[in-house]
Scaffold this active site. Structure first.
Site, PDB file in Angstrom:
ATOM      1  N   SER A 190       0.836  -1.204   0.000  1.00  0.00           N
ATOM      2  CA  SER A 190       0.000   0.000   0.000  1.00  0.00           C
ATOM      3  C   SER A 190       0.867   1.250   0.000  1.00  0.00           C
ATOM      4  O   SER A 190       2.041   1.211   0.413  1.00  0.00           O
ATOM      5  CB  SER A 190      -0.888   0.007   1.250  1.00  0.00           C
ATOM      6  OG  SER A 190      -1.575   1.234   1.404  1.00  0.00           O
ATOM      7  N   TYR A 203      -2.341  -0.907  10.546  1.00  0.00           N
ATOM      8  CA  TYR A 203      -2.470  -1.337   9.148  1.00  0.00           C
ATOM      9  C   TYR A 203      -1.243  -0.923   8.344  1.00  0.00           C
ATOM     10  O   TYR A 203      -0.660  -1.725   7.600  1.00  0.00           O
ATOM     11  CB  TYR A 203      -3.733  -0.725   8.562  1.00  0.00           C
ATOM     12  CG  TYR A 203      -3.934  -0.939   7.079  1.00  0.00           C
ATOM     13  CD1 TYR A 203      -4.497  -2.124   6.600  1.00  0.00           C
ATOM     14  CD2 TYR A 203      -3.597   0.047   6.159  1.00  0.00           C
ATOM     15  CE1 TYR A 203      -4.694  -2.323   5.235  1.00  0.00           C
ATOM     16  CE2 TYR A 203      -3.789  -0.138   4.802  1.00  0.00           C
ATOM     17  CZ  TYR A 203      -4.342  -1.322   4.347  1.00  0.00           C
ATOM     18  OH  TYR A 203      -4.538  -1.502   2.994  1.00  0.00           O
TER      19      TYR A 203
END
Length: 296
Positions: A190, A203
């Site tokens: 990401s 995360y």
């Protein structure tokens, strides 16, 4: 839906904020979304780049996983998908698109936070498809915490790390002995790996670890002829967004990018196809950012 063959203005070809902040229970399902994502259902056209390949995609029921499954099938691959049992309806919709492309679909519901489930997933895939050529570690979980580190409970951290990172280790470890030379492992990292958002501390930490894992494993497996790469999405419109983010963040989601909007899962799929195909034969240990212009 976007026509993938005609050049378009990337700032306007997909919906711009404001997105609807639907009331959804994590991890969310597609049919709960009043503005459903574009997975390439009507736009992705294959050209045989993965003919005869056998692929496993975790989190293949919806979002990025569904878009990749559709693209792989239309490129000629048989596809196995894993997902949580409560996501069965979404999973069957993905199966429908795989089979409509004339390819075989294999399903495996289960919680990949469990090591035995991860290993059984790989064995089931290999048994049903007769082998494995492409592994896509895509499943992930997030939960935004406006209070930052003080709001992250041990229960949440366990869920995030086990879903995003532990499962990736377990599944890859089980898959490697089955992967022949020429195979490809593709991990979903990401933009958060290098540009973490404060409410997504846990995360973002897992996504940074996944990028490092990709680079390290690529060095281990190069001599076996197995390539390992990563795709790094920016803000992508999937069920996880309205299910795990505050309403105000959902409505403006993606608006901070240079292109001024969230990406759609269909816009990620070609990157996975590239890494899975022979076209990327001299690329390993690398990553493609699909971020709407946010720099990595």
């Amino acid at each position: 839906m976007t026509d993938q063959t005609t050049p378009q203005d990337p700032t306007t070809q997909q919906p711009a904020p404001e997105q609807p902040a639907d009331d959804m229970t994590p991890p969310g399902t597609t049919d709960e979304m009043s503005q459903e994502p574009d997975h390439g259902e009507t736009s992705y056209t294959g050209s045989g780049r993965l003919e005869g390949r056998r692929a496993l995609i975790t989190g293949g029921d919806s979002g990025i996983g569904r878009a990749v499954a559709i693209a792989f099938a239309r490129e000629g691959a048989d596809v196995a998908i894993s997902y949580l049992p409560e996501e069965e309806e979404d999973a069957q919709e993905t199966v429908r698109w795989i089979e409509e492309a004339g390819r075989r679909a294999v399903t495996f519901p289960g919680d990949i936070r469990d090591e035995d489930t991860c290993r059984a997933l790989v064995e089931h895939t290999v048994s049903e498809l007769g082998g494995l050529d492409v592994l896509v570690n895509n499943a992930a979980y997030q939960m935004a915490q406006p209070d930052g580190i003080l709001g992250i409970t041990t229960e949440q951290m366990d869920r995030v790390f086990k879903t995003n990172l532990y499962a990736l280790f377990w599944i890859t470890q089980a898959a490697v002995p089955h992967l022949p030379a020429g195979s490809s492992i593709i991990n979903t990292t990401s933009i958060q790996a290098v540009d973490p958002s404060p409410p997504l501390l846990d995360y973002a930490s897992t996504k940074a670890a996944i990028l490092n894992f990709t680079r390290g494993l690529s060095q281990q497996l190069a001599e076996k002829g197995i390539r390992v790469n990563a795709v790094a999405p920016g803000p992508i419109w999937t069920p996880l967004i309205p299910a795990t983010m505050p309403d105000g963040k959902v409505e403006g989601f993606g608006g901070e990018t240079p292109l001024g909007r969230a990406g759609q899962p269909a816009e990620l799929a070609p990157a996975y196809v590239f890494y899975a195909s022979q076209e990327s034969s001299y690329i390993t240990g690398d990553r493609i950012g699909v971020t709407g212009g946010r720099l990595m």
